[in-house]
Design an enzyme around this catalytic site. Structure first.
Site, PDB file in Angstrom:
ATOM      1  N   HIS A 166      18.031  42.263  45.350  1.00 41.68           N
ATOM      2  CA  HIS A 166      17.439  43.197  45.176  1.00 41.68           C
ATOM      3  C   HIS A 166      18.152  44.719  45.098  1.00 41.68           C
ATOM      4  CE1 HIS A 166      13.663  45.658  47.498  1.00 41.68           C
ATOM      5  NE2 HIS A 166      14.762  45.960  47.143  1.00 41.68           N
ATOM      6  N   GLU A 167      19.332  44.380  46.463  1.00 41.53           N
ATOM      7  CA  GLU A 167      19.161  46.187  45.569  1.00 41.53           C
ATOM      8  C   GLU A 167      20.437  45.776  44.184  1.00 41.53           C
ATOM      9  OE1 GLU A 167      19.402  48.142  47.462  1.00 41.53           O
ATOM     10  OE2 GLU A 167      18.506  47.415  49.628  1.00 41.53           O
TER      11      GLU A 167
ATOM     12  N   HIS B 118      18.356  47.202  41.654  1.00 39.37           N
ATOM     13  CA  HIS B 118      17.678  48.636  40.887  1.00 39.37           C
ATOM     14  C   HIS B 118      18.468  49.403  41.494  1.00 39.37           C
ATOM     15  CE1 HIS B 118      14.552  49.400  44.559  1.00 39.37           C
ATOM     16  NE2 HIS B 118      15.053  48.910  45.127  1.00 39.37           N
TER      17      HIS B 118
ATOM     18  N   HIS C 157      18.909  48.641  37.345  1.00 44.42           N
ATOM     19  CA  HIS C 157      17.457  49.413  37.113  1.00 44.42           C
ATOM     20  C   HIS C 157      18.254  50.645  36.268  1.00 44.42           C
ATOM     21  CE1 HIS C 157      13.468  50.949  37.713  1.00 44.42           C
ATOM     22  NE2 HIS C 157      14.042  51.613  36.126  1.00 44.42           N
TER      23      HIS C 157
END
Length: 290
Positions: free
Chosen positions: A186-187, A190, A193
């Site tokens: 998940h991190e 980010h 991105h």
């Protein structure tokens, strides 16, 4: 403690935590009400028709999108109820309480995962995103982007952050659980991105809106869970992963939308001039949970 197979442990943990909140209920209610009044003040000064419209303006999102999300989830609450019935049946309970929501349905499956193994699992799971993405992912996981383990004085949880022109940073509190593997995926969603946005956009345009911020991270989790289910070594592992996926869906789609509906209801009440006292807020929140 909330994941314990011992129901008495779960109940005690839940009650101990929420008794502390209950002791400060009027403080929380006053703070929440004041925050809504602040939002209404700003929407009035800026000539918006509602606090919702004012809140969505900077992301260029219409109120219809917000309302459609709530309506869509309402239309498929039958799926949530079906899952709750399954959870009740598997746990052998006549009644399901809030402290029964987090215990895994598959018993005696508690796999300890090393950080190196977690990195391998994430890398394999995200391989559909392509060779370039995986190369950057590996570089980030091996060159100091991530603060991995718990430490004295370190904040809890996990997040990704960064400054323009510098690689992203990720904070984890890795404990070797399955959830920690998904937190890493998940991190890093980010982080990559941010990496791509900073690489391809000038400073003035590099920040992405909160509306799209969770797309990359949640996409990574979905890719990882699909990969793990497909490659499960046995039925018990597969059932555990399916249960994990359903819980993530419940938390990410149903629960977050419930929060959104709570905010919408309370803001609309305040905009009509109704005082938001503790009893009213608790009633609204309780009914939404029901």
């Amino acid at each position: 403690f909330m994941e314990s197979e011992n129901r008495d442990v779960r109940k005690a943990a839940f009650n101990t935590l929420y008794e502390r909140y209950k002791g400060l209920i009027n403080t929380f209610s006053a703070s929440f009400s004041s925050n809504i009044k602040k939002n209404i003040f700003y929407k009035n000064q800026r000539k918006f028709s509602s606090a919702l419209k004012a809140s969505l303006f900077s992301d260029n999102v219409s109120e219809e999108v917000y309302d459609n999300l709530i309506e869509s989830v309402h239309n498929r609450l039958d799926l949530m109820h079906r899952y709750v019935r399954l959870r009740k049946r598997v746990l052998g309970l006549d009644e399901l309480h809030m402290y029964d929501l987090y215990v895994p349905l598959v018993k005696d499956y508690d796999k300890k995962i090393s950080y190196d193994e977690a990195k391998r699992m994430v890398t394999e799971g995200l391989s559909p995103l392509g060779e370039e993405y995986i190369d950057i992912l590996k570089m980030g996981m091996s060159s100091g982007w991530i603060d991995v383990y718990e430490n004295r004085g370190k904040t809890g949880g996990a997040y990704s952050w960064g400054a323009y022109g510098v690689h992203p940073y990720v904070l984890l509190n890795f404990q070797g659980k399955l959830n920690d593997v998904f937190t890493l995926a998940h991190e890093m969603g980010h982080a990559l991105h941010t990496y791509y946005s900073h690489k391809h956009q000038p400073y003035i345009n590099a920040n992405y809106t909160i509306f799209v911020a969770e797309v990359a991270s949640t996409c990574n989790e979905a890719l990882l869970i699909n990969h793990m289910i497909k490659n499960a070594k046995n039925n018990k592992e597969k059932l555990y992963l399916l249960n994990y996926f359903m819980e993530q869906f419940r938390g990410t789609v149903f629960r977050q939308t419930m929060f959104a509906e709570f905010e919408k209801i309370t803001h609309e009440l305040a905009e009509r001039g109704e005082p938001l006292h503790a009893e009213l807020l608790q009633k609204i929140y309780h009914e939404l949970n029901e």
